[in-house]
Every structure is written in structure tokens, then in C-alpha cells.
Design a protein around this motif. Structure first.
Motif, short mmCIF file in Angstrom:
data_model
loop_
_atom_site.label_atom_id
_atom_site.label_comp_id
_atom_site.label_asym_id
_atom_site.label_seq_id
_atom_site.Cartn_x
_atom_site.Cartn_y
_atom_site.Cartn_z
N MET A 1 -1.07 11.39 -12.99
CA MET A 1 0.28 11.94 -12.95
C MET A 1 1.17 11.22 -13.98
SD MET A 1 0.87 12.26 -8.84
CE MET A 1 2.53 12.87 -9.12
N LYS A 2 2.04 11.97 -14.61
CA LYS A 2 2.93 11.40 -15.61
C LYS A 2 4.05 10.63 -14.91
CE LYS A 2 5.69 12.56 -19.66
NZ LYS A 2 6.20 13.65 -20.53
N PRO A 3 4.26 9.37 -15.26
CA PRO A 3 5.31 8.60 -14.58
C PRO A 3 6.69 9.15 -14.90
CG PRO A 3 4.43 7.37 -16.44
CD PRO A 3 3.55 8.57 -16.28
N ARG A 4 7.54 9.16 -13.89
CA ARG A 4 8.91 9.65 -14.06
C ARG A 4 9.82 8.50 -14.49
NH1 ARG A 4 10.73 12.73 -8.75
NH2 ARG A 4 12.55 13.00 -10.13
N ARG A 5 10.74 8.84 -15.36
CA ARG A 5 11.68 7.84 -15.85
C ARG A 5 12.84 7.71 -14.88
NH1 ARG A 5 12.24 9.29 -22.34
NH2 ARG A 5 10.04 8.93 -22.88
N ASN A 6 13.12 6.48 -14.54
CA ASN A 6 14.24 6.18 -13.66
C ASN A 6 15.40 5.70 -14.52
OD1 ASN A 6 16.02 5.38 -11.65
ND2 ASN A 6 14.38 4.58 -10.34
N VAL A 7 16.24 6.65 -14.89
CA VAL A 7 17.34 6.34 -15.80
C VAL A 7 18.35 5.40 -15.15
CG1 VAL A 7 19.19 7.32 -17.20
CG2 VAL A 7 17.03 8.54 -16.97
N TRP A 8 18.64 5.64 -13.89
CA TRP A 8 19.64 4.83 -13.21
C TRP A 8 19.17 3.40 -13.02
CZ3 TRP A 8 24.36 6.39 -13.19
CH2 TRP A 8 24.67 7.76 -13.17
N ALA A 9 17.87 3.24 -12.77
CA ALA A 9 17.34 1.88 -12.65
C ALA A 9 17.42 1.14 -13.98
CB ALA A 9 15.89 1.91 -12.15
N GLY A 10 17.12 1.84 -15.07
CA GLY A 10 17.25 1.22 -16.39
C GLY A 10 18.69 0.86 -16.72
N PHE A 11 19.61 1.74 -16.35
CA PHE A 11 21.03 1.46 -16.59
C PHE A 11 21.50 0.26 -15.77
CE2 PHE A 11 25.49 2.05 -15.34
CZ PHE A 11 26.10 2.06 -16.60
N GLY A 12 21.07 0.21 -14.51
CA GLY A 12 21.45 -0.92 -13.66
C GLY A 12 20.87 -2.23 -14.16
N SER A 13 19.61 -2.20 -14.62
CA SER A 13 18.98 -3.41 -15.14
C SER A 13 19.68 -3.91 -16.40
CB SER A 13 17.50 -3.15 -15.45
OG SER A 13 16.81 -2.74 -14.28
N THR A 14 20.08 -2.96 -17.26
CA THR A 14 20.80 -3.33 -18.49
C THR A 14 22.15 -3.94 -18.16
OG1 THR A 14 19.69 -1.53 -19.67
CG2 THR A 14 21.64 -2.50 -20.70
N ALA A 15 22.85 -3.32 -17.20
CA ALA A 15 24.16 -3.86 -16.81
C ALA A 15 24.02 -5.26 -16.22
CB ALA A 15 24.83 -2.92 -15.81
N TRP A 16 22.98 -5.46 -15.39
CA TRP A 16 22.78 -6.78 -14.80
C TRP A 16 22.40 -7.81 -15.87
CZ3 TRP A 16 24.18 -9.42 -10.90
CH2 TRP A 16 23.50 -10.59 -10.54
N LEU A 17 21.62 -7.39 -16.88
CA LEU A 17 21.27 -8.29 -17.97
C LEU A 17 22.51 -8.73 -18.74
CD1 LEU A 17 19.11 -9.66 -19.74
CD2 LEU A 17 18.97 -7.55 -21.07
#
Length: 272
Positions: A1-17
Motif C-alpha cells: 500500500m502507498k503510504p499516505r502523507r500526513n501534512v499536519w504532522a509535518g507542519f506540527g513537527s516543523t513548528a516544534w523544530l
């Protein structure tokens, strides 16, 4: 199965970084600027000049002596904890007597007593014992307040050792001392590493006991030495942050090498 991109998780990780990296950037960039340049351009500006005078000034203001005093306090506290806690926890875990249970409960009671609540009696005891303005007067109470947590961690680690292993050692004719050194200690390395790191951090970052129980320049530790960068005309922020960076390096090195054992010991997995 093709993995789905979690845009909100990436945005939250970037903000936390960004939240984590911004204070580090402000601290590091300030240490390589002059005090005048830092005051004129602000903390978020990119440094236009590069200088190491702040780090040199930290050592010329007595940072080397403060570092040695802090190292002496830290190593002494760790030595006291390592010598006392493992045998104590071994007797608590293996003994079924009410005395051992009472001792363990007494140590647990120590978790509920903050150092600020008993600083006046401690000051009186240290003064009567003739240890005021002495590094030993800082070492003893610091180690005493590290013992309850270290006892709780180490006893949890030793309880993870299965009874069958103790029985196998007993069948082989091993004495309790031999069982302690050949069975318990090798299987408790995770918990041992945890209490070493914990007690070292407690001693290295200690502020209250050095503040109350020392006075002279010769017994000053790093946490008190940072006050040297505050004058009647203001605070030398670049010099202060340079000293903070230097004081953080040993702690970061200890954490980098012992972080896995620290996490496992705090989760009660050190003996597995």
C-alpha cells in the motif's frame, strides 16, 4: 500500500523544530558577538562580526575554578550514590522484613520533602558541623536529596530480575555478596546508569545549596559564577551566554552517551 502523507504532522513537527531551534540560535549567535553589537542589533539578528572573546572572558573571570569545584561536587555526589544505593536496594528487594520495608517507605517519604522546606535546618546543621563555606557542606545535602529518587529507580530495576536466577545462584552455593556482584549488578546496568546520570545532573545544576552554604570565591560553583556577568550597569549577555554554553557541554555529553540507559531506567526496564 502507498503510504499516505500526513501534512499536519509535518507542519506540527516543523513548528516544534522552530520553537526548539530558535532559543539555541539566539544563545549561540550571541556568544560570538560583541556586547555592543548584540545590544545594537538585537538577539534575533544575524551576527555581522565573529569573536571568541566571550569564551575567553568566561575563563578569565574564574570559570575554570568554578568548573573544577562543580566537577568535584558532581563526582563526589555520584560516588556516594553509587556506593550506597545498590546495596541498599538489594537488601530492600531481597529482604522480607518489616525493617527493610520501613526503610524503603522512609526513602519514599523523602520524595515529598522539597529542599527549600528544610534549608534552614540544613544550614544550622552544616554550620554546627563546621562545614559552612566548604564543598563537603554542599556535597552531603545534595547527595542526601538524590538518594530517594535513585533508590526508587534502582529498586525497580532489581525487581525486574526473576526469582529463578536467584534460586539458580543459591543452588550453586553462592553467598548473598557473590549474588550481588555476579548477578544483580550486571543485570542492573541500566538502572545504575540512570542513577549516575540523575545524580550528576542534580549536582551539576544545583543552585540552592551552593547559594546558602557557601560564601567565598574559592568554593563557588558554576551556577553561582554566572552572577559575575551581572554588574551595577547591566548584564553582559554575550559573556553570560558563553558561560552557559560552556557549562552545558558536559551535561550534553553525558546525556548523549547515556540517554538510552536513562530512558530505560526511568521506565523500569533497566533490568530486562
Amino acid at each position: 500500500m502507498k503510504p499516505r502523507r500526513n501534512v499536519w504532522a509535518g507542519f506540527g513537527s516543523t513548528a516544534w523544530l522552530i520553537v526548539v531551534a530558535l532559543p539555541l540560535y539566539v544563545m549561540i549567535s550571541a556568544t560570538i558577538q560583541t556586547q555592543q553589537g548584540y545590544s545594537s542589533h538585537g538577539p534575533l539578528s544575524f551576527p555581522t562580526t565573529f569573536t571568541l572573546d566571550n569564551y575567553v572572558g568566561a575563563f578569565t573571570s574564574g570559570f575554570g575554578l568554578y568548573f573544577i569545584n562543580t566537577l568535584i561536587v558532581t563526582l563526589s555526589v555520584v560516588a556516594i550514590v553509587v556506593v550506597l544505593v545498590p546495596p541498599l536496594c538489594y537488601s530492600i528487594v531481597r529482604s522480607r522484613s518489616r525493617f527493610a520495608t520501613g526503610v524503603f517507605r522512609l526513602f519514599l517519604l523523602g520524595l515529598a520533602v522539597p529542599s527549600t522546606a528544610v534549608i534552614v535546618p540544613i544550614f544550622y546543621l552544616i554550620s554546627v558541623a563546621g562545614l559552612y563555606d566548604n564543598l563537603l557542606g554542599v556535597i552531603l545535602p545534595t547527595a542526601a536529596f538524590a538518594l530517594p529518587v535513585c533508590t526508587l529507580i534502582m529498586s525497580g530495576t532489581m525487581r525486574d530480575i526473576t526469582p529463578e536466577l536467584y534460586e539458580a545462584m543459591a543452588v550453586d552455593g553462592a553467598t548473598p555478596v557473590r549474588t550481588f556482584f555476579q548477578l544483580v549488578m550486571p543485570l542492573s546496568k541500566g538502572g545504575l546508569s540512570t542513577i549516575i546520570v540523575f545524580s550528576a545532573l542534580q549536582a551539576w545544576n544545583g543552585f540552592l545549596f551552593p547559594l546558602i552554604l557557601t560564601q567565598s570565591e574559592s568554593t563557588r560553583v558554576i551556577t553561582l559564577g554566572l552572577f559575575n556577568f551581572q554588574t551595577q550597569y547591566g548584564v553582559n549577555v554575550p559573556g553570560l551566554l558563553a558561560a552557559v554554553v560552556l557549562s552545558m557541554l558536559p551535561v550534553l555529553l553525558v546525556y548523549l552517551f547515556a540517554r538510552r540507559a536513562l530512558v530505560q531506567g526511568l521506565m523500569g526496564m533497566g533490568g530486562k
